[in-house]
Design an enzyme around this catalytic site. Sequence first.
Site, short mmCIF file in Angstrom:
data_model
loop_
_atom_site.label_atom_id
_atom_site.label_comp_id
_atom_site.label_asym_id
_atom_site.label_seq_id
_atom_site.Cartn_x
_atom_site.Cartn_y
_atom_site.Cartn_z
CG HIS A 125 4.06 -5.74 5.02
ND1 HIS A 125 4.04 -6.63 3.97
CD2 HIS A 125 2.97 -4.95 4.86
CE1 HIS A 125 3.00 -6.38 3.20
NE2 HIS A 125 2.32 -5.37 3.72
CG ASP A 202 9.85 -3.37 4.61
OD1 ASP A 202 9.66 -2.34 3.92
OD2 ASP A 202 8.93 -4.15 4.90
CD GLN A 205 3.85 2.00 5.52
OE1 GLN A 205 3.63 3.22 5.56
NE2 GLN A 205 3.06 1.18 4.86
CE LYS A 228 3.38 0.12 1.00
NZ LYS A 228 2.01 -0.06 1.44
CB CYS A 366 0.09 -7.46 5.05
SG CYS A 366 -1.09 -7.60 3.75
N1 PMP Z 1 6.64 -3.55 3.95
C1 PMP Z 1 5.86 -2.67 4.58
C2 PMP Z 1 6.31 -2.13 5.92
C3 PMP Z 1 4.65 -2.25 4.01
O1 PMP Z 1 3.88 -1.37 4.64
C4 PMP Z 1 4.29 -2.77 2.75
C5 PMP Z 1 2.99 -2.35 2.08
N2 PMP Z 1 1.88 -2.35 2.92
C6 PMP Z 1 5.13 -3.68 2.13
C7 PMP Z 1 6.31 -4.04 2.75
C8 PMP Z 1 4.82 -4.25 0.78
O2 PMP Z 1 4.87 -3.27 -0.19
P1 PMP Z 1 4.40 -3.55 -1.69
O3 PMP Z 1 3.04 -4.14 -1.59
O4 PMP Z 1 4.40 -2.21 -2.34
O5 PMP Z 1 5.38 -4.50 -2.28
#
Ligand code: PMP
Length: 408
Positions: A125, A202, A205, A228, A366
């Site tokens: 991401h 990270d 997910q 999430k 993203c």
């Molecule tokens: N890493 C991953 C794998 C994600 O799916 C996301 C959110 N789509 C993020 C980071 C960023 O998370 P946040 O917007 O809650 O900071």
Amino acid sequence: MASSLDVKNIRKDFPALHQEIYGKPLVYFDNAATTQKPRQVIERMIKYYEEENCNIHRGVHYLSQKATEAFENARRNIQQFINAKETHEIIFTKGTTDSVNLVKTSFGEEFLQAGDEVIVSVAEHHSNFVPWQVLSEKKNIPLRIIPVNDKGELIFEEFEKLLNEKTKLLAITHTSNTLGSIVDIKKFIDKAHEHDVVVLIDGAQAVMHKQLDVQELDCDFYCFSGHKMYAPMGGGILYGKEKLLEKMPPFQYGGEMVDQVTIKGTSFNELPFKFEAGTPNVEAILGLDEAIKYLQNIGFDNIAKYEKRLLDYATEKLLKIEGLRILGTSENKASLISFLIGDIHPYDAGTIIDKMGIAVRTGHHCAQPVLDHFEVPGTIRASMVFYNTFEEIDRLVEAIMQVKKMFE
Ligand code: PMP
């Protein structure tokens, strides 16, 4: 707790699921972007504002102590939830992005030198890609990229080839938000540690699908967001090993993170407060605490089994649709499916699907580097969780058939 899920009753806990969109019952398949919140979490936040609202720490009066106690109790519960060794290894942040940026600034900028190397994967991401890219450009630290295979899995052998004596940090996802691939992170962590490489995972997910154990994984940092995993927005976690957090300087300055301030200088508070400048999002953390209790009550094994059934059912149904292509076909996948319908642009398809009351996400999620790798501008993503049903998947299939009809 029964071994299978009572989805009908579980759905009653989620007020947002019982809406009509364009006159049709909502099907919510955008869970990877954010999950809906159960009544228990919403009520916990209301209780905070009705009975406990106060700024935490330092206050001697009743409400301040009550709010502080609840907040610090949440920290202990989260420590147990992820099996961290110490409570002060849990740092409250705004979410995954904030957690990664904390490590980028307080670890990356402080301890990495020009010529050191950082490894990420192409499936990250942007939140776990851009901070390292910026650090790389700023400090002349080459960024090495682990590629994925045709199934969307990180190629371990390629990672091994990237490792060398200059490698200082590995920052990879636990589960790809675009392909759904679950990475065998233990294998990557162990290999990185053989080379004394610090590892950040990270977990944005991953944490809502499977029980996490950071000591077993032995990762150095682990990041996730509350929103999430059925909790409010604006609250997240950075887990870090004590020995690393201790030597890292603060990320931001002011508020609870100080010890003594004089006009001559400032000394900083101990862990975890050193990293928690300013008033934290108390209600989001109390909501996260409640969300974790909610998930534990359902049981992670039950959640995993049911979500796997949803994934298998949806995959089988979608693959029967002529011209439909799924991106991310690993055997070890979270319950999300990224797909394209022939040459139809994902935005066009998403707009029509939306009009049928079904929320799917369209675009680059993203994660542009991995979409570039597959040479597509974006996908349609349906991400399912334990409150979704097989009937909802049937409705998605019908909607896709409708999209096809309109474009043919
Ligand atoms: N890493 C991953 C794998 C994600 O799916 C996301 C959110 N789509 C993020 C980071 C960023 O998370 P946040 O917007 O809650 O900071």
